[in-house]
Design an enzyme around this catalytic site. Structure first.
Site, short mmCIF file in Angstrom:
data_model
loop_
_atom_site.label_atom_id
_atom_site.label_comp_id
_atom_site.label_asym_id
_atom_site.label_seq_id
_atom_site.Cartn_x
_atom_site.Cartn_y
_atom_site.Cartn_z
N GLN A 171 44.29 48.02 53.41
CA GLN A 171 44.27 46.89 52.53
C GLN A 171 43.40 47.03 51.14
OE1 GLN A 171 44.99 43.34 53.76
NE2 GLN A 171 44.94 43.31 51.11
N ARG A 229 50.89 45.69 50.15
CA ARG A 229 50.78 46.33 51.44
C ARG A 229 51.83 47.34 51.59
NH1 ARG A 229 47.26 44.17 55.40
NH2 ARG A 229 47.68 46.24 56.40
N1 CP Z 1 45.70 41.52 55.76
C1 CP Z 1 45.77 41.75 56.98
O1 CP Z 1 45.67 43.14 57.60
O2 CP Z 1 46.72 41.01 57.63
P1 CP Z 1 47.25 41.04 59.30
O3 CP Z 1 46.02 40.83 60.05
O4 CP Z 1 48.47 39.83 59.24
O5 CP Z 1 47.92 42.21 59.26
#
Ligand code: CP
Ligand code: NVA
Length: 310
Positions: A131, A292
């Site tokens: 992230q 991402r």
């Molecule tokens: N921000 C993120 O990692 O989202 P998810 O939990 O949907 O993968």
């Protein structure tokens, strides 16, 4: 040596920049790097729920010519049924890279210790380094140079995002501020690591309890859920504690006039961020989510290349 991405300081400043440059190139030209050509497999394992991570790894591996094998611990022998060590040795014979979202950081460390392919942390209780790469890519797109920018993260600074912002943004040479209530401060060893890194990159690390003081002059304002996966039983207590760290239009107005708002998502508009902010003109959360894909592709390409070169 096999290179892994288990926490944000697994990349040096220069290495992080290489990954971010590659991420920008792959955003412009999604099929420019295909180290998984002919359907080589990347295993992507989930012990917690996910939307963005699941989709972005699946799309990314597919873009790279490979096959994303999406797994979970319930339907595999992981999760106490077979040791992480044995699983790691078996998977290393079968796949090119192992990506794992799990609870304890020790799990991904154990997996990496016995793996002969790169292991990527797709979120643990302690860190979420994929992230942070996407966030850095987004900030670069908006602001150009990362070095010298000031970012404030408000809310639960003891969670994975708080810890990863400290390490990853210090690595980038940014000034990282966190603002949190007593009892939700980041782990001391991680603050110490971030300060040590910042001293080499020209960045800085500051911990606040006062939300208003923490956002003065900031270029980037960030928050995350107050109740992370696995903490659902603490929801009432957390909601009662974190109220003054809610990112509102009033708080945003105290940062720089061109400050951007970021959130890793999923977001809770009744708690950590007001709709006027996340759905307003300063928000870059949709670019952040898209990035991402590009950042993780760059990371996989980079780790595979470094691991082969060794
Ligand atoms: N921000 C993120 O990692 O989202 P998810 O939990 O949907 O993968
Ligand atoms: N801190 C959050 C991040 C979700 C992507 C959690 O761990 O639930």
């Amino acid at each position: 040596m096999i290179r892994h991405m288990l926490r944000d300081d697994d990349l040096t400043h220069a290495e992080q920049l290489e990954v971010l440059d590659l991420a920008a190139r792959l955003k412009r030209d999604p099929f420019a790097a295909r180290p998984l050509e002919n359907g080589k497999t990347v295993a992507v394992i989930f012990d917690k729920t996910s939307t963005r991570t699941r989709i972005s790894f699946a799309v990314g591996v597919s873009d790279m010519g490979g096959y994303p094998l999406l797994m979970d611990s319930q339907s595999s022998q992981l999760g106490g049924k077979e040791s992480i060590e044995d699983t790691s040795k078996v998977m290393s014979r079968m796949v090119e890279t192992i990506v794992w979202r799990t609870f304890a950081q020790a799990n991904v460390e154990e997996m990496a210790a016995h793996a002969s392919v790169p292991v990527i942390n797709a979120l643990t209780d302690d860190f979420h380094p994929c992230q942070i790469l996407a966030d850095l890519q987004t900030i670069r797109e908006q602001k150009g140079e990362l070095r010298g920018l000031t970012a404030t993260y408000l809310g639960d600074a003891a969670n994975n995002m708080g810890h990863s912002y400290l390490l990853g943004f210090a690595t980038a040479g940014m000034n990282i501020r966190v603002a949190c209530p007593e009892g939700y401060q980041p782990r001391e060893d991680i603050v110490a690591d971030a300060k040590r890194i910042a001293a080499t990159t020209g960045g800085s690390v500051e911990i606040f309890t006062d939300a208003s003081a923490s956002v003065q002059g900031a270029d980037v304002i960030i928050t995350d859920t107050w109740v992370s996966m696995g903490q659902e039983s603490e929801k009432a207590e957390r909601v009662a504690t974190f109220g003054e760290y809610r990112v509102t239009g009033e708080l945003m107005a105290q940062a720089k006039s061109d400050a951007i708002f970021m959130h890793c998502l999923p977001a809770y508009r009744e708690y950590e961020v007001a709709p006027e902010v996340i759905d307003g003109p300063q928000s870059v959360v949709w670019d952040e989510a898209e990035n991402r894909i590009h950042a993780q592709k760059a990371l996989m390409v980079w780790l595979l290349a470094k691991s082969q070169a060794a």
